[in-house]
Design an enzyme around this catalytic site. Structure first.
Site, PDB file in Angstrom:
ATOM      1  CB  SER A  42      -0.970   0.017   1.182  1.00 11.73           C
ATOM      2  OG  SER A  42      -0.292   0.213   2.391  1.00 11.73           O
ATOM      3  CE  LYS A  90      -3.198   2.225   4.441  1.00  8.74           C
ATOM      4  NZ  LYS A  90      -2.649   1.252   3.555  1.00  8.74           N
TER       5      LYS A  90
END
Length: 143
Positions: A42, A90
């Site tokens: 990710s 993130k």
């Protein structure tokens, strides 16, 4: 006989250093920084560019989170809104008050509510992020 005295001094120095180093290290890791391992795709190519074969290790700044100094572009560790036992890493795309053009969220444009962040992975096709679950409340940031 002299060897025994040297060994005792060395042992005492080691023990006293140990009992100073451990609390200092624990305090630093609790208050200032956090070491995390980055696995998965990710955040590629920024983090973990080689994939599962060699996960990256990052040092995350806890001081900024504790003082609410998280900015756009920062990389944060967050408790997953879907599974609180899981931590995800993130990038902050938007802070409270920002308008975000989403990538597949239920609304095309979203205003980030007060006390929330919009987070996304760098590899958009392989990321479980705000485009899936929406804005994240600041209290979930554990960096």
């Amino acid at each position: 006989m002299a060897q025994t005295g040297f060994g005792r001094r060395y042992f005492k120095a080691f023990v006293s250093g140990f009992f100073v180093a451990v609390p200092v290290t624990v305090t630093v890791l609790d208050r200032l920084a956090y070491v995390a391992r980055v696995e998965g795709a990710s955040m590629q190519p920024s983090l973990n560019p080689d994939g599962e074969s060699s996960p990256d290790v990052v040092l995350l700044n806890r001081w900024s989170v504790r003082n609410y100094q998280v900015h756009r572009g920062d990389i944060v560790s967050v408790l997953s809104p879907k599974d609180p036992r899981q931590k995800i890493i993130k990038r902050v795309i938007g802070i409270e008050g920002d308008f975000i053009k989403t990538l597949g969220y239920k609304n095309r444009y979203v205003r980030v509510p007060d006390g929330h962040l919009w987070i996304e992975g760098d590899h958009h096709g392989h990321s479980f992020d705000s485009n899936t679950f929406g804005p994240v409340i600041n209290e979930l940031v554990i960096m």
